[in-house]
Design a protein around this motif. Sequence first.
Motif, PDB file in Angstrom:
ATOM      1  N   ASP A 174       0.873  -1.180   0.000  1.00 47.36           N
ATOM      2  CA  ASP A 174       0.000   0.000   0.000  1.00 47.36           C
ATOM      3  C   ASP A 174       0.906   1.225   0.000  1.00 47.36           C
ATOM      4  O   ASP A 174       1.447   1.599   1.044  1.00 47.36           O
ATOM      5  N   PRO A 175       1.110   1.867  -1.155  1.00 48.72           N
ATOM      6  CA  PRO A 175       2.074   2.973  -1.233  1.00 48.72           C
ATOM      7  C   PRO A 175       1.822   4.098  -0.239  1.00 48.72           C
ATOM      8  O   PRO A 175       2.776   4.625   0.345  1.00 48.72           O
ATOM      9  N   LYS A 176       0.567   4.464  -0.019  1.00 47.65           N
ATOM     10  CA  LYS A 176       0.274   5.582   0.890  1.00 47.65           C
ATOM     11  C   LYS A 176       0.702   5.267   2.315  1.00 47.65           C
ATOM     12  O   LYS A 176       1.166   6.148   3.038  1.00 47.65           O
ATOM     13  N   ARG A 177       0.566   4.019   2.710  1.00 47.43           N
ATOM     14  CA  ARG A 177       0.957   3.617   4.067  1.00 47.43           C
ATOM     15  C   ARG A 177       2.431   3.275   4.155  1.00 47.43           C
ATOM     16  O   ARG A 177       3.115   3.643   5.130  1.00 47.43           O
ATOM     17  N   ASP A 178       2.949   2.578   3.142  1.00 49.32           N
ATOM     18  CA  ASP A 178       4.282   1.985   3.249  1.00 49.32           C
ATOM     19  C   ASP A 178       5.425   2.938   2.921  1.00 49.32           C
ATOM     20  O   ASP A 178       6.503   2.858   3.533  1.00 49.32           O
ATOM     21  N   LEU A 179       5.255   3.833   1.971  1.00 47.75           N
ATOM     22  CA  LEU A 179       6.363   4.714   1.582  1.00 47.75           C
ATOM     23  C   LEU A 179       6.811   5.627   2.722  1.00 47.75           C
ATOM     24  O   LEU A 179       8.020   5.833   2.895  1.00 47.75           O
ATOM     25  N   PRO A 180       5.890   6.189   3.532  1.00 47.45           N
ATOM     26  CA  PRO A 180       6.366   6.944   4.704  1.00 47.45           C
ATOM     27  C   PRO A 180       7.168   6.078   5.682  1.00 47.45           C
ATOM     28  O   PRO A 180       8.118   6.563   6.309  1.00 47.45           O
ATOM     29  N   GLN A 205       9.381  -1.885  -4.399  1.00 47.99           N
ATOM     30  CA  GLN A 205       8.795  -2.729  -5.436  1.00 47.99           C
ATOM     31  C   GLN A 205       7.506  -3.366  -4.937  1.00 47.99           C
ATOM     32  O   GLN A 205       7.313  -3.548  -3.731  1.00 47.99           O
ATOM     33  N   PRO A 206       6.596  -3.709  -5.861  1.00 52.00           N
ATOM     34  CA  PRO A 206       5.319  -4.306  -5.442  1.00 52.00           C
ATOM     35  C   PRO A 206       5.501  -5.730  -4.936  1.00 52.00           C
ATOM     36  O   PRO A 206       6.510  -6.378  -5.200  1.00 52.00           O
ATOM     37  N   ASP A 207       4.490  -6.195  -4.239  1.00 48.69           N
ATOM     38  CA  ASP A 207       4.398  -7.591  -3.826  1.00 48.69           C
ATOM     39  C   ASP A 207       4.381  -8.458  -5.075  1.00 48.69           C
ATOM     40  O   ASP A 207       3.486  -8.361  -5.917  1.00 48.69           O
ATOM     41  N   ALA A 215       2.929   6.959  -6.989  1.00 53.30           N
ATOM     42  CA  ALA A 215       3.016   7.420  -5.605  1.00 53.30           C
ATOM     43  C   ALA A 215       4.427   7.818  -5.220  1.00 53.30           C
ATOM     44  O   ALA A 215       4.637   8.720  -4.399  1.00 53.30           O
ATOM     45  N   ASN A 216       5.413   7.184  -5.833  1.00 51.83           N
ATOM     46  CA  ASN A 216       6.813   7.431  -5.483  1.00 51.83           C
ATOM     47  C   ASN A 216       7.320   8.790  -5.949  1.00 51.83           C
ATOM     48  O   ASN A 216       8.393   9.226  -5.545  1.00 51.83           O
ATOM     49  N   ARG A 217       6.566   9.482  -6.794  1.00 50.88           N
ATOM     50  CA  ARG A 217       6.986  10.805  -7.239  1.00 50.88           C
ATOM     51  C   ARG A 217       7.226  11.752  -6.074  1.00 50.88           C
ATOM     52  O   ARG A 217       8.068  12.644  -6.149  1.00 50.88           O
ATOM     53  N   PHE A 232      12.432   7.435  -4.238  1.00 57.59           N
ATOM     54  CA  PHE A 232      13.152   6.167  -4.178  1.00 57.59           C
ATOM     55  C   PHE A 232      13.284   5.610  -5.600  1.00 57.59           C
ATOM     56  O   PHE A 232      12.790   6.209  -6.565  1.00 57.59           O
ATOM     57  N   ARG A 233      13.947   4.495  -5.731  1.00 59.09           N
ATOM     58  CA  ARG A 233      14.057   3.833  -7.034  1.00 59.09           C
ATOM     59  C   ARG A 233      12.995   2.744  -7.101  1.00 59.09           C
ATOM     60  O   ARG A 233      12.930   1.880  -6.224  1.00 59.09           O
TER      61      ARG A 233
END
Length: 227
Positions: free
Chosen positions: A161-167, A186-188, A204-206, A210-211
């Motif tokens: 979940d990008p919104k939860r996991d990237l932070p 990277q995704p699951d 979301a990574n914008r 990250f890479r």
Amino acid sequence: MVKLKVCELFTSIQGEGELIGTPSHFVRLYGCNLKCVWCDTKYSWIRQERAVEGVDYKYMDIQEIVGSLRMGSPSITPLVTITGGEPLLQQIEELVREAKLLGHNTLVETNGSIKPSRSLLEGVDCWSVSPKLSNSGNKSTQRLDWVMTAKHFYLKFVVTDPKRDLPEVAEICDTYGFPRHRVFVQPDGTRPDYSAALASLAEANREWGFRVGIQLHRVAWGHRRGV
């Protein structure tokens, strides 16, 4: 003589991270100290407490491993990837030394929860460190101070979940001072909507820088073993 619990041996290409696409011999060792809910190699640990020798793993000494992989010219297959499971549960120093003597570079894929010995930190060419986020289902007990002392490293995080996991990824990086150009998200890889998950993560990574990584072997061969 050191013997290792080997889950599988094969030669393919490195499918993830900074060395993606590089021809590599793979040594997948059996057993893990974590149980990630989205793990795509559960066969390397799922029956851990009741694993059967000769079925789930095979005890092999270093020369057997080298012979089985036919470690020939490093100009053709320059890399040896030691993975798992969690390879640092076993004594891999001799395997690293042998691979280096044969002229190969070494990559160790680890979850980062076990600090390597000094000889491993000095001998391994590159570390692929995959700390586990809360989405893995594991309690976070990781201490990653050792990573910055490695000769070379990059980090990989599985994002569901990008919104939860990237932070959460950013918090770990800030805690340990990991530069973002060494961090892959990277995704699951078990998701049936892998392409859509990859696109969502990239968008979301914008905001984070990250890479964004993929699993090249999954795209090429699906969920087959030994690739």
